[in-house]
Motif scaffolding. Structure first.
Motif, PDB file in Angstrom:
ATOM      1  N   ASN A 410       0.860  -1.186   0.000  1.00  0.00           N
ATOM      2  CA  ASN A 410       0.000   0.000   0.000  1.00  0.00           C
ATOM      3  C   ASN A 410       0.896   1.237   0.000  1.00  0.00           C
ATOM      4  O   ASN A 410       1.442   1.612   1.030  1.00  0.00           O
ATOM      5  N   MET A 412       0.359   4.225   0.128  1.00  0.00           N
ATOM      6  CA  MET A 412      -0.089   5.326   0.964  1.00  0.00           C
ATOM      7  C   MET A 412       0.050   5.028   2.458  1.00  0.00           C
ATOM      8  O   MET A 412      -0.203   5.910   3.285  1.00  0.00           O
ATOM      9  N   THR A 419       4.542  -0.437   2.556  1.00  0.00           N
ATOM     10  CA  THR A 419       4.801   0.259   1.287  1.00  0.00           C
ATOM     11  C   THR A 419       5.727  -0.522   0.374  1.00  0.00           C
ATOM     12  O   THR A 419       5.775  -0.260  -0.835  1.00  0.00           O
TER      13      THR A 419
END
Length: 648
Positions: A410, A412, A419
């Motif tokens: 992810n 974000m 990440t």
């Protein structure tokens, strides 16, 4: 006196000009100007402008504008009476007037015809009403007694006398083929023939024009091709009837035995038209015509299909509501399975494994994929945590570090573990190294229990996520409890989304993993694909429309009452020579068709929606009578009228 001629630069020539008139005289200028104006007014461009203005004037100053149908009906009757009056006036002018008077009278007739035709076009049944007004004077002929005393011969004689009188007082226009003698001959013949046809065909007329028969004929005209022999027509109708009957029997068998599943392509819970169920392009063209002719007959059917499709999609994606529960269950199962594996951990083996792990991390930092900042931050965070724990690190700490790398990346997220891209070689190698370390410490229980359980739970969670990807195309999905809200985008009804072949296919494709595999569970995917296939089958109408050529499609399939018995006689008689009085057949039969068209269109639409009703119409159309055969009397009338037109 001598004369001279002049020719202007634009080609105007004036001859025989007296010599005493100067070339620059006002008289010559006026004659030249008049000729120029005449040429300008007769040019195609100016004539087009004049006609356009006339059309605007007819619309703006339309005397029937704002009238009710009753008022228009009275005006049309009056127009018919006026035609008879005009015919009497013209008859007197031709007998006692000059040639110029007769020419003016013919011009007046042409103008009145144009006005009356425009009025008839704006009134339902206008032509028939005008005809009634036009022939009313001829009804004064005392033919009733003749007909009563001499039967069918008297009926024909009475009709001939009335027709001949009608022809005598029918106005004659400017056309070269028009004459009073021709009108009398034609209308006398039609006056004799039409009563015979109407008398002999009273029962036939009820059959031909009844809504059910019109619908049956529509089916026949839509399925058989022009030019087929009688045997070919019967074979095509029989083949189609057999296919519909087989579908009806299969549905009845499934209803009698609920355990018997319907074919995936033809689900019983999604209403499909007969054309879609049989994948029959001829019936699809008929459906296209029915829809074009009266779309309201299809509203309830289409709405019921839209509801059924929406219900199927909701049912197929119901596990989307379990996304939150499945996520929590996966986390709980991981912890429980790890607790069982940790109870069998070999701590001595763990200490040895931890001696080599820092070197493995140093190697991974030098891997080209570690040049990705997200990968490098993840490796640095892992090293920092191991250094922080030092000798206090345990297998539980390592499994937590491994758990941090679960799931998709992810970009974000705040955590460097989330990440890091999962497809980077350094990330994949690290996950494999940690799995091997924990397997070595727990005797293989980490892979067998913890990882395997996580993978199984992830598949269930992915199925819920995929279901919500589909649901979100049509409904608002609550991000917390994943319940459905109001309809998204276009709606077929207030609470029914408009699900189409195109957008359902796109929704199914959206529910895919990065590697292209479907996130949906097998039952959900199969049910959605069956629904998609049903929508594809129903779209046979659109596919037929795209491939249609001139002369096919809705007009051909929907216009089904012409060229049979009285309908054919009326259509042919209406075109004989162009005489207005002969509009009797066309006007009367058009009125009959107008009264029954609505009901027959509805019956046809219902048959196209329901295989059982379609089977009844096919059986009706397959009979000799509905197959197109005319009675002897009908054929005689039809042939008589064809001969009047010069047809074979």
């Amino acid at each position: 006196m001598s004369t001279y001629s002049i020719e202007t630069a634009d080609g105007i020539i004036i001859d025989n000009i007296p010599a005493n008139i100067p070339k620059d005289s006002d008289v010559l200028k006026q004659r030249v100007a008049a000729e120029r104006n005449r040429r300008r007014m007769s040019s195609p461009e100016m004539q087009a402008k004049i006609e356009a203005q006339r059309a605007r004037d007819r619309e703006e100053f339309d005397p029937a504008k704002g009238m009710s149908w009753g008022q228009k009906a009275l005006v049309n009757l009056g127009a018919g009476f006026d035609q008879a009056y005009t015919g009497v006036r013209q008859l007197g002018t031709d007998m006692f007037g000059s040639a110029q008077d007769s020419a003016r009278m013919r011009a007046e007739v042409e103008e009145k015809r144009r006005i009356n035709q425009d009025l008839a076009n704006k009134t339902t049944g206008g032509s028939a009403l005008q005809f009634v007004g036009e022939v009313a004077p001829t009804l004064l002929i005392p033919g009733g007694a003749i007909a009563a005393n001499t039967g069918r011969l008297g009926l024909a004689a009475s009709g001939a006398a009335a027709g001949a009188l009608g022809g005598a007082i029918t106005p004659v226009g400017e056309g070269p083929s028009e004459s009073r003698g021709t009108n009398m001959a034609i209308q006398g013949t039609v006056g004799a023939a039409l009563p015979l046809a109407l008398s002999a065909g009273a029962a036939v007329g009820r059959t031909l024009f009844s809504p059910a028969s019109r619908a049956a004929r529509a089916v026949q005209e839509g399925i058989v091709e022009p030019g087929m022999s009688a045997g070919q027509r019967r074979a095509v109708l029989q083949q189609t009837r057999d296919a519909v009957a087989a579908d009806v029997r299969e549905r009845a068998a499934r209803q009698a035995a609920p355990g018997v599943a319907a074919p995936a392509a033809v689900p019983d819970d999604i209403p499909l038209s007969v054309a879609a169920r049989l994948n029959n392009p001829e019936i699809a063209r008929l459906e296209r015509g029915s829809r074009t002719r009266n779309a309201s007959n299809w509203y309830e059917f289409d709405l019921s299909r839209a509801r059924a499709v929406a219900d199927r999609v909701r049912e197929a994606t119901a596990e989307g509501a379990e996304q939150g529960t499945r996520r929590a269950t996966r986390s709980e199962n991981w912890d429980r399975n790890w607790a069982g594996a940790e109870a069998n951990a070999n701590l001595a083996r763990f200490a040895g494994e931890m001696q080599t792990l820092p070197q493995e991390l140093d190697r991974l930092r030098l891997h080209p994929s570690a040049s990705n900042p997200d990968v490098r931050r993840m490796l640095d965070a892992l090293t920092t945590e191991i250094d922080r724990l030092g000798d206090n690190i345990t297998p539980a700490h390592v499994q937590q570090l491994r758990a941090n790398l679960n799931g998709r990346s992810n970009p974000m997220a705040q955590s460097p573990f989330k990440t890091a891209p999962r497809d980077a070689p350094a990330t994949r190698d690290l996950i494999t190294r940690l799995d091997t370390l924990l397997d070595n410490v727990t005797g293989g229980r980490f892979t067998q229990n913890v990882n395997a359980g996580y993978a199984a739970d992830s598949r269930l969670l992915d199925a819920s996520r995929g279901a919500n990807k589909v649901r979100s195309k049509y409904f608002e999905v609550d991000p917390v409890n994943f319940s459905l809200g109001r309809v998204q985008g276009t709606a077929a009804d207030l609470d029914v989304p408009a699900i189409t072949e195109y957008n359902l296919g796109a929704a199914i494709n959206a529910a895919r993993n990065p590697n292209g595999s479907s996130m949906l569970s097998d039952p959900a995917r199969q049910q959605l694909e069956a629904t998609l296939d049903a929508l594809r089958r129903q779209n046979i109408v659109q596919r037929v429309a795209k491939s249609a050529t001139g002369g096919g499609g809705s007009n051909t399939a929907s216009d089904i009452a012409a060229a049979r018995a009285a309908g054919a006689a009326g259509d042919i008689a209406a075109n004989v020579v162009g005489s207005p009085a002969v509009n009797v057949a066309g006007g009367i039969l058009r009125g009959v068709r107008e009264r029954t068209a609505g009901r027959s269109d509805r019956l046809l639409a219902e048959a196209l929606q329901n295989p059982e009703q379609m089977l009844q119409l096919l059986e009706r159309a397959s009979s000799a009578r509905q197959g197109g055969a005319l009675s002897l009397e009908e054929s005689e009338v039809l042939n008589l009228l064809r001969r009047l037109r010069g047809q074979p």
